[in-house]
Write a protein that holds these residues in place. Structure first.
Motif, mmCIF file in Angstrom:
data_model
loop_
_atom_site.group_PDB
_atom_site.id
_atom_site.type_symbol
_atom_site.label_atom_id
_atom_site.label_comp_id
_atom_site.label_asym_id
_atom_site.label_seq_id
_atom_site.Cartn_x
_atom_site.Cartn_y
_atom_site.Cartn_z
ATOM 1 N N ILE A 6 0.842 -1.202 0.000
ATOM 2 C CA ILE A 6 0.000 0.000 0.000
ATOM 3 C C ILE A 6 0.874 1.248 0.000
ATOM 4 C CG2 ILE A 6 -1.667 1.323 1.363
ATOM 5 C CD1 ILE A 6 -2.819 -1.397 2.271
ATOM 6 N N LEU A 7 1.930 1.242 0.812
ATOM 7 C CA LEU A 7 2.850 2.380 0.862
ATOM 8 C C LEU A 7 3.530 2.574 -0.495
ATOM 9 C CD1 LEU A 7 4.380 4.572 2.458
ATOM 10 C CD2 LEU A 7 6.040 2.815 3.063
ATOM 11 N N SER A 8 3.930 1.470 -1.102
ATOM 12 C CA SER A 8 4.571 1.541 -2.421
ATOM 13 C C SER A 8 3.623 2.118 -3.462
ATOM 14 C CB SER A 8 5.030 0.149 -2.841
ATOM 15 O OG SER A 8 5.499 0.163 -4.157
ATOM 16 N N ASN A 9 2.379 1.667 -3.454
ATOM 17 C CA ASN A 9 1.399 2.181 -4.416
ATOM 18 C C ASN A 9 1.112 3.653 -4.183
ATOM 19 O OD1 ASN A 9 1.165 -0.290 -5.656
ATOM 20 N ND2 ASN A 9 -0.613 -0.920 -4.487
ATOM 21 N N ALA A 10 1.028 4.055 -2.923
ATOM 22 C CA ALA A 10 0.783 5.460 -2.611
ATOM 23 C C ALA A 10 1.956 6.326 -3.063
ATOM 24 C CB ALA A 10 0.544 5.633 -1.113
ATOM 25 N N MET A 11 3.172 5.830 -2.846
ATOM 26 C CA MET A 11 4.347 6.587 -3.249
ATOM 27 C C MET A 11 4.414 6.678 -4.779
ATOM 28 S SD MET A 11 8.314 6.193 -2.001
ATOM 29 C CE MET A 11 8.361 4.476 -2.316
ATOM 30 N N LYS A 12 4.054 5.599 -5.461
ATOM 31 C CA LYS A 12 4.046 5.610 -6.920
ATOM 32 C C LYS A 12 3.055 6.641 -7.439
ATOM 33 C CE LYS A 12 3.166 2.506 -10.798
ATOM 34 N NZ LYS A 12 2.758 1.141 -11.165
ATOM 35 N N GLU A 13 1.862 6.682 -6.858
ATOM 36 C CA GLU A 13 0.840 7.654 -7.256
ATOM 37 C C GLU A 13 1.323 9.076 -6.986
ATOM 38 O OE1 GLU A 13 -2.555 9.280 -8.752
ATOM 39 O OE2 GLU A 13 -2.024 7.158 -8.814
ATOM 40 N N TRP A 14 1.945 9.289 -5.841
ATOM 41 C CA TRP A 14 2.445 10.617 -5.477
ATOM 42 C C TRP A 14 3.529 11.061 -6.462
ATOM 43 C CZ3 TRP A 14 7.276 12.298 -3.580
ATOM 44 C CH2 TRP A 14 7.287 13.607 -3.141
ATOM 45 N N LEU A 15 4.426 10.152 -6.822
ATOM 46 C CA LEU A 15 5.487 10.505 -7.762
ATOM 47 C C LEU A 15 4.925 10.821 -9.146
ATOM 48 C CD1 LEU A 15 8.276 7.992 -6.754
ATOM 49 C CD2 LEU A 15 8.285 10.471 -6.453
ATOM 50 N N GLN A 16 3.878 10.116 -9.553
ATOM 51 C CA GLN A 16 3.246 10.418 -10.832
ATOM 52 C C GLN A 16 2.623 11.819 -10.810
ATOM 53 O OE1 GLN A 16 0.571 7.133 -11.407
ATOM 54 N NE2 GLN A 16 2.134 5.845 -12.361
ATOM 55 N N GLN A 17 2.005 12.168 -9.684
ATOM 56 C CA GLN A 17 1.436 13.509 -9.554
ATOM 57 C C GLN A 17 2.547 14.560 -9.580
ATOM 58 O OE1 GLN A 17 -0.858 13.408 -5.969
ATOM 59 N NE2 GLN A 17 -2.520 12.240 -6.878
ATOM 60 N N CYS A 18 3.654 14.267 -8.918
ATOM 61 C CA CYS A 18 4.788 15.193 -8.913
ATOM 62 C C CYS A 18 5.329 15.386 -10.327
ATOM 63 C CB CYS A 18 5.898 14.671 -8.013
ATOM 64 S SG CYS A 18 5.503 14.709 -6.260
ATOM 65 N N ARG A 19 5.437 14.304 -11.066
ATOM 66 C CA ARG A 19 5.937 14.381 -12.441
ATOM 67 C C ARG A 19 4.993 15.222 -13.297
ATOM 68 N NH1 ARG A 19 6.253 8.951 -14.682
ATOM 69 N NH2 ARG A 19 8.019 8.724 -13.312
ATOM 70 N N HIS A 20 3.699 15.026 -13.108
ATOM 71 C CA HIS A 20 2.713 15.787 -13.878
ATOM 72 C C HIS A 20 2.825 17.283 -13.564
ATOM 73 C CE1 HIS A 20 -0.968 16.716 -15.988
ATOM 74 N NE2 HIS A 20 -1.453 17.297 -14.906
ATOM 75 N N ILE A 21 2.958 17.623 -12.305
ATOM 76 C CA ILE A 21 3.093 19.030 -11.911
ATOM 77 C C ILE A 21 4.403 19.608 -12.446
ATOM 78 C CG2 ILE A 21 3.391 20.570 -9.931
ATOM 79 C CD1 ILE A 21 1.443 18.708 -8.411
#
Length: 67
Positions: A6-21
């Motif tokens: 779950i932590l890995s998936n959350a971090m992956k989602e957060w990094l994707q949002q960071c990349r988009h921004i």
């Protein structure tokens, strides 16, 4: 183990949002630095949790009486 996933998936989602921004605002260099620092901290926490879980599982496995 499920918490690590779950932590890995959350971090992956957060990094994707960071990349988009970051792609929308490429001139903001501090955002990259902040994301690297936060990612490093999260990876360190995940490694520590994994090490604790591994130690507990190995200790439990060694305590099994096989005969």
């Amino acid at each position: 183990m499920i918490r690590l996933i779950i932590l890995s998936n959350a971090m992956k989602e957060w990094l994707q949002q960071c990349r988009h921004i970051a792609q929308q605002k490429p001139d903001r260099g501090s955002f990259t630095t902040e994301s690297v620092i936060v990612t490093a901290i999260l990876v360190g926490i995940a490694i520590a949790v994994g090490a604790v879980l591994l130690a507990k599982v190995l200790a439990k496995a060694k305590s099994i009486n096989l005969g």
